[in-house]
Motif scaffolding. Structure first.
Motif, short mmCIF file in Angstrom:
data_model
loop_
_atom_site.label_atom_id
_atom_site.label_comp_id
_atom_site.label_asym_id
_atom_site.label_seq_id
_atom_site.Cartn_x
_atom_site.Cartn_y
_atom_site.Cartn_z
N TRP A 73 20.23 50.08 42.67
CA TRP A 73 19.42 50.16 43.90
C TRP A 73 18.18 51.04 43.71
CZ3 TRP A 73 19.77 46.66 47.34
CH2 TRP A 73 19.30 46.85 48.66
N ASP A 74 18.27 51.99 42.78
CA ASP A 74 17.15 52.93 42.57
C ASP A 74 16.59 52.78 41.16
OD1 ASP A 74 17.86 54.25 45.17
OD2 ASP A 74 19.66 54.75 44.05
N ARG A 111 13.28 46.32 43.10
CA ARG A 111 14.44 45.81 43.81
C ARG A 111 14.26 44.35 44.22
NH1 ARG A 111 15.78 49.47 48.79
NH2 ARG A 111 16.10 51.04 47.17
N LEU A 130 16.54 41.03 43.27
CA LEU A 130 17.12 40.17 44.32
C LEU A 130 16.63 38.73 44.16
CD1 LEU A 130 16.74 42.61 47.36
CD2 LEU A 130 18.88 42.01 46.21
N PHE A 164 18.60 37.07 41.38
CA PHE A 164 19.94 36.69 41.87
C PHE A 164 19.85 35.42 42.71
CE2 PHE A 164 23.09 36.78 45.35
CZ PHE A 164 24.23 36.58 44.58
N ASP A 165 18.85 35.38 43.56
CA ASP A 165 18.66 34.22 44.44
C ASP A 165 18.49 32.93 43.63
OD1 ASP A 165 18.28 33.18 47.13
OD2 ASP A 165 16.19 32.88 46.57
N ARG A 195 27.11 28.37 42.66
CA ARG A 195 27.64 28.93 43.91
C ARG A 195 28.62 30.06 43.60
NH1 ARG A 195 25.51 28.20 48.78
NH2 ARG A 195 27.55 28.22 49.75
N LYS A 217 28.51 33.04 42.38
CA LYS A 217 27.71 34.18 41.96
C LYS A 217 27.91 35.30 42.96
CE LYS A 217 23.40 32.62 44.20
NZ LYS A 217 21.97 32.32 44.00
N SER A 218 27.94 36.52 42.44
CA SER A 218 28.03 37.71 43.29
C SER A 218 27.01 38.72 42.82
CB SER A 218 29.41 38.37 43.20
OG SER A 218 30.37 37.67 43.94
N LEU A 219 26.33 39.31 43.77
CA LEU A 219 25.44 40.43 43.49
C LEU A 219 26.21 41.71 43.80
CD1 LEU A 219 22.46 41.64 43.15
CD2 LEU A 219 22.37 41.51 45.65
N HIS A 220 26.25 42.64 42.84
CA HIS A 220 26.82 43.96 43.10
C HIS A 220 25.71 45.00 42.92
CE1 HIS A 220 31.38 43.04 42.32
NE2 HIS A 220 30.82 42.16 43.11
N ALA A 221 25.35 45.65 44.01
CA ALA A 221 24.29 46.65 43.95
C ALA A 221 24.89 48.03 44.21
CB ALA A 221 23.22 46.34 44.98
N ASN A 222 24.45 49.00 43.42
CA ASN A 222 24.95 50.36 43.54
C ASN A 222 23.81 51.35 43.44
OD1 ASN A 222 28.08 50.15 43.31
ND2 ASN A 222 27.29 48.76 41.74
N GLU A 226 31.96 49.44 38.21
CA GLU A 226 31.36 48.13 37.92
C GLU A 226 31.67 47.69 36.50
OE1 GLU A 226 30.31 45.95 39.80
OE2 GLU A 226 29.63 46.98 41.60
#
Lengths: 235, 235
Positions: B187-188, B194, B198, B201-202, B207, B209-214, B225
């Motif tokens: 995230w930083d 950012r 994103l 990922f888009d 289908r 797919k997972s985004l994991h943001a920390n 993670e």
């Protein structure tokens, strides 16, 4: 807290209906000593035994967690005020006519949080001991109640939120949260703008936060995220 | 594929250095029959036995997975071309002087992918059988190689990518990927905007797919993670 009925399922989980200060709820307790308690809040238009809420309770109980849920104000077995009726009618009307109901939903959610937070805290005070750890799981309207609840209630140590966007009161509450947060975002949510969801995730003060975004609409949180939420809350 | 050395650790994991068509790599094999194979690609400036890569291999081997890694072109024990030297110097110079190196990194990453993809596919052809499932794990430059690799290589069924933003070639490759994808976003992240993360990922067509943001910077992917990525790849 007055318990009114009790059923035990094949796996030993006991479901007890109760009424506390006029608020109806259900307490699920796993076989054996629970390792923790999950406050499970339903979404708008749902109730304490909606299918998703009952399934969530079964998952949590299978992982050794007790679960308590309440009918939200104006939902389930509770009376609807004139405000409840008005918001329900107007929100439905805007959605069915293809208009954006976001501002109206946000306004209703803020009203719901103001009413529900003291109820949740009172239930938490009244419950029999259910382990050290208290978690919260609520998305959509459930998160709109849970985010200010977690900001006010230090007993909530881990929370699963999501399916909700930034509003001023939610952002302000998120900025006071130090509990661990998992935030579920549906990438194609027809009710919550993606940017608004991302902005709310951004607002959480805690460093122990993870955003999990998946394809699909508002009601399509994938199975693996539900399982993952239980693992987090049981952790 | 010519194996040049072999060491076995206390838990029974065997690490074998090899050279294949002039490309040096390491194959880690767990005790017992591997349940699958992970292609593990390192980031820019790293090499096949960088600490994070070795730790990743140990995690995967502990979960029953074989792991293969290669020195990327111009990295580790491999010769640097004039282009490698020029990009390394210019990228370092831009970063140390506080300028944005993004466009230059993206250009270098595209060059790396063009060189590395045939090498990975050739290694995959040459490896001894290691179970049915092939996964890929690479972030940053490793993802810049892995995304077009996974688009071209149907044997890759599950992939962990991340720490990289959308560029035209990556977005185009992502739109052809049908493998399951977990995308890690910091995230930083001081190196990846950012919105660019994103947007990438888009772009994935799958289908699954997972985004994991920390929270945290480019190199600060949290422990949970890393553990979660292994669980996904071992699944």
């Amino acid at each position: 807290m007055r318990f009114t009925s009790e059923t035990t399922s094949a796996d030993g989980t006991t479901a007890r209906d109760f009424v506390h200060d006029g608020v109806p709820g259900v307490l699920w307790t796993p076989a054996g000593t629970p390792s923790g308690l999950v406050l499970s809040a339903h979404g708008g238009g749902q109730h304490k035994r909606a299918p998703g809420i009952t399934a969530r309770a079964a998952r949590c109980a299978a992982a050794g967690l007790a679960v308590v849920t309440l009918d939200a104000p104006g939902h389930g077995d509770r009376p609807r005020t004139t405000d409840d009726e008005r918001f329900a009618t107007e929100i439905r009307s805007r959605i069915t006519s293809g208009h954006d109901a976001g501002a109206l939903v946000a306004e209703y959610n803020a009203l719901q949080a103001a009413r529900a937070i003291p109820e949740w805290r009172s239930v938490l005070d009244a419950l029999p001991a259910t382990g050290e750890s208290v978690g919260f799981w609520g998305v959509s309207m459930g998160a709109a109640i849970g985010i200010p609840l977690a900001a006010a209630e230090p007993r909530v140590r881990t929370a699963v939120f999501g399916l909700i966007g930034a509003t001023e009161p939610l952002t302000e509450a998120a900025a006071r949260i130090t509990a661990s947060v998992r935030f579920l975002l549906q990438w194609d949510d027809q009710l919550i703008a993606r940017d608004a969801g991302l902005a709310l995730f951004d607002a959480f003060a805690t460093r122990q936060k993870s955003l999990h975004a998946n394809p699909g609409g508002h009601g399509e949180v994938p199975e693996h995220e539900l399982a993952g939420a239980v693992t987090l809350l049981a952790g």
